[in-house]
Scaffold this active site. Structure first.
Site, PDB file in Angstrom:
ATOM      1  N   ASP A   1       5.588  19.647  19.188  1.00 47.54           N
ATOM      2  CA  ASP A   1       6.517  18.571  18.786  1.00 47.54           C
ATOM      3  C   ASP A   1       6.422  18.316  17.286  1.00 47.54           C
ATOM      4  O   ASP A   1       6.261  17.181  16.839  1.00 47.54           O
ATOM      5  CB  ASP A   1       6.222  17.290  19.569  1.00 47.54           C
ATOM      6  CG  ASP A   1       7.406  16.327  19.561  1.00 47.54           C
ATOM      7  OD1 ASP A   1       8.534  16.777  19.312  1.00 47.54           O
ATOM      8  OD2 ASP A   1       7.199  15.125  19.799  1.00 47.54           O
TER       9      ASP A   1
ATOM     10  N   LEU B   1       4.368  -0.321  15.365  1.00 46.61           N
ATOM     11  CA  LEU B   1       4.596   0.577  14.220  1.00 46.61           C
ATOM     12  C   LEU B   1       5.864   1.390  14.381  1.00 46.61           C
ATOM     13  O   LEU B   1       6.525   1.727  13.400  1.00 46.61           O
ATOM     14  CB  LEU B   1       3.396   1.522  14.049  1.00 46.61           C
ATOM     15  CG  LEU B   1       2.058   0.873  13.693  1.00 46.61           C
ATOM     16  CD1 LEU B   1       0.957   1.922  13.680  1.00 46.61           C
ATOM     17  CD2 LEU B   1       2.137   0.186  12.335  1.00 46.61           C
TER      18      LEU B   1
END
Length: 669
Positions: A467, A348
């Site tokens: 993040d 992906l």
């Protein structure tokens, strides 16, 4: 008177016997009335043995009653016969003499010699017209003196052994349309038809293997009038002999008919040839059994090897303390199978922390995303896994659910819900023909803000994502934004300070103070969220080394647009004017506020939600102390200028990011 009646009675019996003898069939010879001499005998199995491999002498076997071949006008009448025979030599590679079907005025041949004379003739009688003998020879020895064509032929002989017509032993194949060779001394069963047409004076000889039907064409076909050769009463039978090289000749069945076709012999009703030599060992025992044993041994070894290899290949790192996390622990094998061996077709995306693969769990048929992260075994892994499992209990509509983990060798695999539309950054930067509308962007921003509020304040512990960026925002089937990738997330209790000491995250989203303290807080998450809002609204990455110095750092450039009173100039040009002005101004200014260099100036996520919902007014950025100070110098060209102009800001840990060498910084706990 009595003597005359007796004579007439005997003549009648003789005449009847001659008529009956013109049509017979023997499927085996047990109990048969044949005239035998020499080495000929009928075995207990019903075989007619003409010559055997021990006694080297001649053998004859004849029908006991002569047959009338010329009932009227002196013309030989038609007849047919068929028989099955086999010549079995004692030594396969050595030639012996053959056998012959004979029509003769006598069933005895005084003075005949064995070997090349077939126990029918001798040097004085051979070739004499007074013999009145017709024979079909099956010769397995070449005698040049008789003009033999080879040592494996069939011939039609009249009064001698110089064949009037001959051909190599063969049969016509109805399938291929040609003749195929046969070996007369192969020990195999041969079927023979001898047919004579008295009207056409045509004699045909057909030879073929017993397991095949009679061929359409004979091997020999000869025009010959047998009337001068065949007398009125003649005997029919077989002659064979052995001499130097012993062999055994067997007749298994025989039928004959005058003026018509003889009855066909059925191979199923014929006796079996005796076993010659030592009993052959079963191929199953001599060849098959060793092969089977070797096969199963190799199969067992291969199976064991595959099992061991599979255990090594799919071995997990599992320590005792992890057993309590069973429901959240995936086996490496299940993830390997789900991702089809982590094939590139299932890839992906690739991030700074590893590769992400699409997978389908075989048990539940559930689609998942599997992230492979390299890790080294180190102190604190137990606490790290504990946090991962705790994160698996997070439930919010704008968070990607962390389903569990797997540890294997130097790999950590994190398993998430699969998001069919992929990451947000692809729609912002990689899909020029699929522009994301402003309404969707604004809804995604509000959704991620709601998810962060849940992490910071509404869950049982404080969760620092550490993040936040567009590539970690995933889109579900309805294009709702969900914050994912909790691989760097850390947890701590409400009312306590986080214990992180190393700087991790992605350049452009890192709060300035982290370069000094390395300490992540909810405020550093807010800073990253501010950079994320500007990224979505402007359609630009937080740091773009390819842009000019004025526009390389997104936060600086938007501050400059605000100073000039043209904040909407920072809006993504791909949107044109297709956006709500108030919403765009709100997002741009709120993005600057959240990414404020001073952590104390940043709002909490609860305040961010109030601003986005218009429940509270947004502070005026230009009246802010830091904002006024920045604008007072007429703008700045990068963080280096800010560091030189305002050294006191270094105390806040403002970073030097003018040189972008890496996109991701990582570290320990």
């Amino acid at each position: 008177m009595f003597s005359k009646l007796l004579v007439w009675f005997l003549l009648a019996i003789y005449a009847a016997s001659k008529v009956d003898g013109g049509d017979f069939i023997y499927n085996g010879f047990r109990g048969a009335n044949l005239s035998l001499d020499g080495s000929a005998e009928i075995t207990t199995d019903g075989l007619l043995l003409l010559a055997n491999s021990i006694q080297q002498k001649k053998g004859h076997a004849f029908h006991p009653i002569p047959l009338n071949f010329k009932p009227s006008q002196g013309k030989t009448q038609s007849f047919s016969t068929n028989f099955v025979f086999a010549i079995v030599p004692k030594y396969q590679e050595v030639r012996s003499y053959g056998t012959a079907f004979v029509i003769s005025p006598s069933k005895e041949f005084p003075g005949s010699e064995v070997g090349e004379y077939m126990s029918i003739f001798n040097p004085k009688t051979i070739g004499n017209s007074s013999n009145h003998i017709a024979a079909i020879e099956f010769d397995t020895y070449r005698n040049p003196e008789f003009g033999d064509i080879d040592d494996n032929h069939v011939g039609i002989d009249i009064n001698g052994l110089n064949s009037n017509s001959s051909a190599p032993a063969a049969y016509f194949s109805n399938m291929s349309g040609g003749f195929k060779n046969l070996s007369l001394i192969s020990g195999e069963l041969m079927h023979v038809w001898v047919e004579y047409n008295g009207l056409q004076n045509l004699l045909n000889v057909t030879l073929f293997p017993i397991h095949l039907p009679k061929p359409d064409l004979p091997l020999l076909s000869m025009r010959v009038d047998l009337s001068p050769i065949v007398l009125e009463d003649m005997y029919i039978g077989f002659a064979s002999s052995t001499k130097t090289v012993p062999s055994s000749t067997y007749i298994l069945g025989w039928s004959f008919k005058m003026n018509g076709q003889a009855q066909v012999l059925d191979p199923r009703h014929l006796p079996k040839l005796p076993r010659i030599g030592p009993k052959k060992k079963s191929k199953l025992l001599t060849i098959g059994l060793p092969v089977i044993v070797i096969f199963f041994t190799l199969t067992a070894i291969s199976a064991i090897g595959l099992i061991v290899r599979s255990k090594i290949k799919f071995a997990d790192v599992l320590e005792d303390w992890e057993r309590e996390y069973g429901p959240h622990r995936f086996s490496y094998k299940s993830l390997f199978m789900a991702t089809k061996g982590f094939r590139n077709k299932e890839l992906l995306g690739v991030g700074g922390f590893g590769r992400v693969y699409r997978g389908i769990l075989s048990a539940s048929k559930m689609e998942v995303a599997v992230k492979r992260v390299s890790h080294e075994s180190r102190q604190g892994m137990r606490e790290f896994i504990s946090e991962i499992v705790s994160l698996g209990r997070l439930r919010h509509r704008n968070l990607v659910r962390l389903l569990g983990y797997c540890r294997r060798k130097r790999e950590l695999l994190l398993v998430y819900d699969f998001m069919p539309n992929g990451s947000l950054d692809k729609f912002l930067f990689n899909h020029p023909n699929s522009m994301l509308s402003w309404s969707r962007r604004f809804r995604i921003i509000k959704g991620i803000a709601s998810g962060l509020l849940y992490l910071h304040e509404e869950w049982e512990q404080v969760v620092l994502h550490r993040d936040i960026k567009a590539s970690n925002v995933l889109l579900d089937s309805e294009m709702n934004g969900r914050l994912g990738d909790f691989g760097l997330a850390r947890l701590y209790d409400h009312g306590t300070d986080p214990q992180t000491t190393h700087m991790v995250g992605t350049l452009g989203y890192l709060a300035p103070e982290m370069t000094k303290t390395g300490k992540a807080t909810t405020s550093t998450d807010v800073y990253a969220f501010g950079a994320f809002m500007l990224e979505v609204a402007c359609g630009r990455r937080p740091i773009d080394p390819r842009s000019s110095a004025d526009e390389g750092i997104l936060v600086e450039w938007v501050w400059e647009c605000l100073r000039r009173g043209r904040i909407l100039a920072a809006a993504d040009p791909k949107l044109g004017h297709d956006y709500e002005v108030e919403e765009m101004e709100l997002v741009l200014k709120l993005g600057l506020l959240c990414s404020h260099p001073l952590s104390a100036a940043r709002p909490s996520m609860r305040q961010v939600m109030q601003f986005l919902d218009r429940d509270a007014p947004l502070p005026e950025l230009l009246s802010d102390g830091l904002g006024a100070a920045i604008l007072a110098v007429g703008g700045y060209k990068g963080f280096d200028d800010l560091r030189l102009s305002y050294p006191s800001y270094l105390e806040q840990g403002f970073a030097n990011t003018s040189s972008v060498q890496e996109s991701v910084l990582t570290g320990g706990r």
